[in-house]
Structures are given as structure tokens and as C-alpha cells.
Design an enzyme around this catalytic site. Structure first.
Site, PDB file in Angstrom:
ATOM      1  N   ASP A 222      -5.098  37.316 -20.268  1.00  0.00           N
ATOM      2  CA  ASP A 222      -5.158  35.886 -20.568  1.00  0.00           C
ATOM      3  C   ASP A 222      -6.564  35.309 -20.365  1.00  0.00           C
ATOM      4  O   ASP A 222      -7.202  35.581 -19.337  1.00  0.00           O
ATOM      5  CB  ASP A 222      -4.179  35.170 -19.616  1.00  0.00           C
ATOM      6  N   GLU A 291      -7.011  38.103 -24.883  1.00  0.00           N
ATOM      7  CA  GLU A 291      -6.858  36.812 -25.563  1.00  0.00           C
ATOM      8  C   GLU A 291      -8.202  36.090 -25.546  1.00  0.00           C
ATOM      9  O   GLU A 291      -8.653  35.636 -24.506  1.00  0.00           O
ATOM     10  CB  GLU A 291      -5.819  35.949 -24.832  1.00  0.00           C
TER      11      GLU A 291
HETATM   12  C1  NOJ Z   1      -3.911  31.004 -22.411  1.00  0.00           C
HETATM   13  C2  NOJ Z   1      -2.420  30.928 -22.399  1.00  0.00           C
HETATM   14  O1  NOJ Z   1      -1.918  31.536 -23.554  1.00  0.00           O
HETATM   15  C3  NOJ Z   1      -2.067  29.473 -22.305  1.00  0.00           C
HETATM   16  O2  NOJ Z   1      -0.717  29.243 -22.525  1.00  0.00           O
HETATM   17  C4  NOJ Z   1      -2.513  28.985 -20.956  1.00  0.00           C
HETATM   18  O3  NOJ Z   1      -2.304  27.592 -20.875  1.00  0.00           O
HETATM   19  C5  NOJ Z   1      -4.002  29.269 -20.728  1.00  0.00           C
HETATM   20  N1  NOJ Z   1      -4.396  30.576 -21.148  1.00  0.00           N
HETATM   21  C6  NOJ Z   1      -4.332  29.169 -19.275  1.00  0.00           C
HETATM   22  O4  NOJ Z   1      -3.840  30.297 -18.604  1.00  0.00           O
END
Ligand code: NOJ
Length: 575
Positions: A222, A291
Site C-alpha cells: 500500500d 500500489e
Molecule cells: C491506499 C489505499 O488503497 C487507500 O484505501 C488508503 O486510504 C490509502 N492507501 C492509505 O493507506
């Protein structure tokens, strides 16, 4: 030819990085995989408390088997105050009671593996919850924990610099207790970990190890782009994007808070760690998917160096179809350009991937037109490499209806921005059937409202294998991804006009053609196209979009193929 080149290069990479594991474990299982993202809170609620849970996923596991997916990625299920729906973790190695127990996670891993399905967990390394024991210790200056987070001197009325949180406003929060600021690139309850402290590396590797020891098959990483920040804390320049409010993250260019060189090294370090873990134990590859929402030149290096001498993520999500394709202004030419730009930028040694949605973006049938959803599904699944499905996409679930008062997304708790920013719409419960609460639960509450569309739009109505439906198409496409020789072949994509796109995958004399008339330009007229690069006259229809007049099994001319607005066809050609 192309296949041979891919094999040779793969062998080179594996040999140089991971010599012994070649004979022992399958290093390539993920390369053509269909990964399915489960957003656990919205998937299936087994105990009627309004929140989906692990038992619910187990109860519905046969659906994943039926869909034919290869891997399941679970959004966070760890202990959390749920300020950011579990992306604020207070204990990385405990399961939140709302989701169930560690035994249930073990049961899920075992069930998945029994069915040949891999389990990928969400790994949230950039920040913890402010309720995490590390943060409490750090705020108290407990010995050993002082530098676990990014603490900076200042005065309560003067943050250290102009950095902005992704969720609006200053990225700094004053701690009365510690009399310093801490950095939070998301909500103020999500303090950023300090990767300049080697102990943090160690702690976070231990988290990886904990779940690897449980047998998970990889991690979705993430928000990794925000792992490091400029040590000199320099102010960021204005982006000069017109119309952006000064508290909006996009107001500044995140040159000192995102994609720092050290951040790539961190991903490479984790890749080395998981590779060594599987190599030492003779296991299949443990897959890392990062991500990152960034420009292409900042995105691609998350895969590793261009020559593959250092490896990073197995793939970094390709969000360009999500972010750069806009129903209102884009044409088939744009679609072709987005696909080709990605493919040209990605070194051949790496595996491509395609994404149309997730829990942070509007669902694609809503975003790209309900009438176009079959065509986009065909493209998503027949482009080369990995395909990612966000739960509900397999049966065409659309955005739900959520009012400001019902909203839960912390990034949108302001009525003025709710409609535009909130991620609640794509997070409403899964529409399993047309019973109460769409089969999500049998209780009288759900954490977000069930979309009213569920009476007509639900999985159960698409289960008949004898009828053409979105889900049956999905299943057939996932199967084709596994079985059709052309799935490994070359890729060509052409815009035939403003709104018609053709994708061709070819391996020797086998071709898969996707012909799709998006249909928002010239949308009332049919179009006749000549599929480029095919020498024979005819092909056989393998799949059609829902309202197509063509029938599966029909022979059609690929030299003169007629398409109706919004029609998508998959055609097998042999010549
Ligand atoms: C990316 C995640 O997909 C999202 O849902 C989240 O709010 C942020 N990162 C913070 O962790």
C-alpha cells in the site's frame, strides 16, 4: 518467436537473481494470473453485524472457484480503529475481531490452497494507526522507539513546511505530549513510519515473515511511494494545476514526499527478502504488487532496474486506464495510446498488468458507461500479463448510492467535496442476489447502504451457464486467459475510428481478436471495419456483449466486420 524471447529473458532473470529456486518452486505462476481483490468489509457478512468478515469469505469461497481466479488479494483485515477502513493498523499481526480470528485466516489460506488459489495480503508499510503500540511508545519517547516515526521540531502554530496530506490539509500534526510535529501523509490518525531508522525495516520485515510463515503467497504493498521524504524538509513547489484548492494534495508537486530514490531501494529490499524466503524453503514465488499512482517514469522503476539486474515488485499496478481514460473526452485513439505507452515503457523482461477499478476509484461500469462494460472487460482480460478484478466487477456491479450522512470515507468528510472525492460509492456491499440486503447479510444493518440496483443487478441472476451474461463472459474470458495459446503471443491494438478499438493477440497461426465499438462518439451508427494484420477472411465468434446480434459460434468476416454501438466481440481466428 516472442514467446521464446520471453522464456529466455525470464530464465536470465531467475538465474541471476534466484538461481536455486528454479528447480524447486514455481517462479512464474503469477505471470498470467487473474487476481481478484476482496474488500472484506463489503464482501459477505456472516454474523449480521453489518460488516463483511473472513467467515463470509469462506462461505462464498465457491464463487471464487467458479469464477476461476488464480489469486485473491484481501484488503486489510488487521486490528484497526477503522479510521481509514483498516488502512490504519494498530497491530500488524492481529486480526481485527470485526473480521474474525487468526484461525479463520488460516482456514482461508488452507481452503484457497486446496482449490489452487493463492492468497495475497495487503501490506501497509507507510504508516500505522496512532493507536499502534509503536506510535504510543514513540510519542512518549520510550527508549528505542523515539525515531520510529517522522518527528520534527516546531511550534504549535507553525508546521515545519508546506507538505500536504493526500486527504487534504497539512501533512503535519502537533503532538502536545512530545512537543513536536509528526508527519501523516493520510489522516492524522495514520502517522508515517520513519524508514531512515533501520529498526523500522527490521520490524516491517518481521511482519512479512509472520504472514509468509502462515503460507500467504504475496503482498499488495500500500501507498509505498510515500515511504521516504526529503531529509532537508524542503517546501514543495506549486503544481499550477488550474482550479485546485490550496489544501488539496494536488496543489503541490510531491517531489519531496513521493517516489524518492530510497523508496525504490526499499521495494528492492523487500523483493530480495521474499525471494530469499521462498528460495531457502523451495517455495513458489511470493509475489509483490506495489500500489503507486504516479507518472510512468516514476512508476516503472518499481519493477526493478531496466536490465533486471535488481528486481523490485513483480508488478506495480498499471493505473493508467483508471486515471487517464475519461468517458467524457477520451477517444479510441486515447485508449490505444494509453495501452501502447505502457507497453513501450515496460522492459520486455517484466510482466504487464491491467486494472480498471479498485476500492479507491469509481467502478468502471459507472465510470466508462454501463453499455460499454462488456467491451472493457474483454480488453482488460485479453491484454497481456496479469489482470486484476475488483470484487463485483465480475458481474458488472456499478457504483452504489451513498448520501453524505451515510458516508464513511475519512477523505471526504466535507459535504462540498463528498460527491467528487468519496470512495464510499465503490465500496457498497456486494450484490449477491435479490434477497434482503442483496444477500450480503440477513441483518438489519450494513456498514454502507446496499445499492438499490441489486434487485436487477446481482450475481445470482447471471449464474445460468446457458445464457449470455456478464459473469458468464467473465468466466469464459478467465478460462481463455489460461488456455488459449494466443494469450502468450504478440499484442497489437488499433483505433479504427474515434470510438472503435481492435486488440489482436497472435501466436503462430492463432489469433484472438477483440473488436469493441465504445459508442459514445457517433453512437447511433454501425461501423464496418477490416481487422488489421489477418490474412484470412473469417473468424468464429467466441464471446459477445450482452445486446449483440451476433451468436457465439457464428462465423464472421474479419475483413468486413460490422459493429453496433457498444458492441464488443471476441473472435477466434486461425490462419
Ligand atoms: C491506499 C489505499 O488503497 C487507500 O484505501 C488508503 O486510504 C490509502 N492507501 C492509505 O493507506
Amino acid at each position: 518467436m516472442i514467446l521464446k524471447a520471453v522464456l529466455l529473458v525470464t530464465t536470465f532473470v531467475v538465474l541471476s537473481a534466484n538461481a536455486k529456486s528454479i528447480q524447486k518452486g514455481d517462479q512464474d505462476w503469477w505471470k498470467h494470473a487473474t487476481f481478484y481483490q476482496i474488500y472484506p468489509r463489503s464482501f459477505k457478512d456472516s454474523n449480521n453485524d453489518g460488516n463483511g468478515d473472513l467467515r463470509g469469505i469462506l462461505d462464498k469461497f465457491s464463487h471464487l472457484v467458479d469464477a476461476g481466479v488464480d489469486g485473491v488479494w484481501l484488503s486489510p483485515i488487521y486490528e484497526s480503529p477503522q479510521v481509514d477502513q483498516g488502512y490504519d493498523i494498530s497491530n500488524y499481526t492481529a486480526i481485527d475481531p470485526m473480521y474474525g480470528t487468526l484461525d479463520e485466516l488460516k482456514e482461508l489460506i488452507a481452503t484457497a490452497h486446496d482449490n489452487g488459489i493463492r492468497i495475497i495480503l495487503d501490506y501497509v508499510p507507510n504508516h500505522t494507526s496512532d493507536q499502534h503500540a509503536w506510535f504510543k511508545a514513540s510519542e512518549n519517547r520510550t527508549e528505542g522507539y523515539e525515531d520510529y516515526y517522522v518527528w520534527v521540531d516546531g511550534t504549535p502554530d507553525q508546521p515545519p513546511n508546506n507538505w500536504l496530506s493526500c486527504f487534504r490539509g497539512s501533512a503535519w500534526k502537533w503532538s502536545e505530549k512530545r512537543q513536536q510535529y509528526y508527519l501523516h501523509q493520510f489522516t492524522e490518525q495514520q502517522p508515517d513510519l520513519n524508514y531512515r531508522n533501520p529498526k523500522v525495516h527490521e520490524e516491517m520485515k518481521n511482519v512479512l515473515k509472520y504472514y509468509l510463515d502462515l503460507g500467504v503467497d504475496g503482498f499488495r504493498i500500500d501507498a509505498v511511494l510515500y515511504a521516504y521524504e526529503d531529509e532537508q524538509l524542503r517546501d514543495e513547489p506549486r503544481s499550477n494545476i488550474p482550479g485546485i484548492a490550496p489544501d488539496d494534495h494536488d496543489y503541490l508537486l510531491p517531489i519531496y514526499t513521493a517516489n524518492l530514490p530510497e523508496t525504490y531501494d526499499l521495494v528492492y529490499e523487500w523483493r530480495k527478502y521474499v525471494d530469499e524466503y521462498s528460495e531457502e524453503r523451495g517455495l513458489d514465488a511470493k509475489v509483490l504488487m506495489t500500489e503507486v499512482y504516479a507518472d510512468l517514469n516514476e512508476t516503472i522503476p518499481y519493477y526493478g532496474t531496466r536490465d533486471g539486474s535488481i528486481l523490485g515488485a513483480h508488478f506495480t499496478f498499471n493505473f493508467f486506464l483508471v486515471k487517464n481514460f475519461d468517458l467524457n473526452i477520451s477517444t479510441a485513439n486515447d485508449l490505444q495510446r494509453i495501452v501502447n505507452t505502457w507497453m513501450n515503457a515496460l522492459p520486455d523482461i517484466y510482466t504487464s498488468n491491467w486494472v480498471l477499478g479498485n476500492h479507491d476509484n469509481r467502478r468502471y461500469p459507472t465510470r466508462l458507461g454501463v453499455e460499454n462494460k462488456d467491451g472493457f472487460l474483454m480488453l482488460l482480460t485479453l491484454l497481456p500479463g496479469v489482470a486484476v478484478t475488483y470484487n463485483g466487477e465480475e458481474f458488472g456491479q456499478e457504483d452504489g448510492e451513498v448520501t453524505y450522512d451515510q458516508g464513511q470515507d475519512p477523505s471526504a468528510r466535507d459535504p462540498a467535496i463528498f460527491e467528487q472525492v468519496s470512495r464510499d460509492f465503490e465500496r457498497t456491499p456486494l450484490q449477491w442476489d435479490n434477497t434482503t440486503n442483496a444477500g450480503f447479510n440477513e441483518g438489519n444493518k450494513t456498514w454502507l447502504p446496499v445499492s438499490k440496483k441489486y434487485h436487477d443487478l446481482n450475481l445470482a441472476s447471471q449464474l445460468d451457464e446457458g445464457e449470455i451474461s456478464y459473469f458468464q463472459n467473465y468466466k469464459a474470458l478467465v478460462r481463455k486467459r489460461k488456455e488459449d495459446p494466443a494469450r502468450l503471443g504478440s499484442t497489437d491494438i488499433w483505433a479504427m475510428s474515434n470510438d472503435t478499438i481492435v486488440l489482436k493477440r497472435s501466436y503462430e497461426d492463432k489469433h484472438i481478436v477483440v473488436a469493441f465499438k465504445l459508442g459514445w462518439h457517433n453512437s447511433t451508427t454501425e461501423e464496418t471495419i477490416l481487422v488489421p494484420g489477418i490474412s484470412c477472411e473469417n473468424g468464429t465468434i467466441a464471446l459477445t456483449s450482452a445486446d449483440s446480434k451476433q451468436k457465439v459460434g457464428d462465423v464472421v468476416s474479419v475483413q468486413s466486420l460490422v459493429l453496433q454501438p457498444h458492441e464488443g466481440l471476441v473472435i477466434d481466428v486461425a490462419c
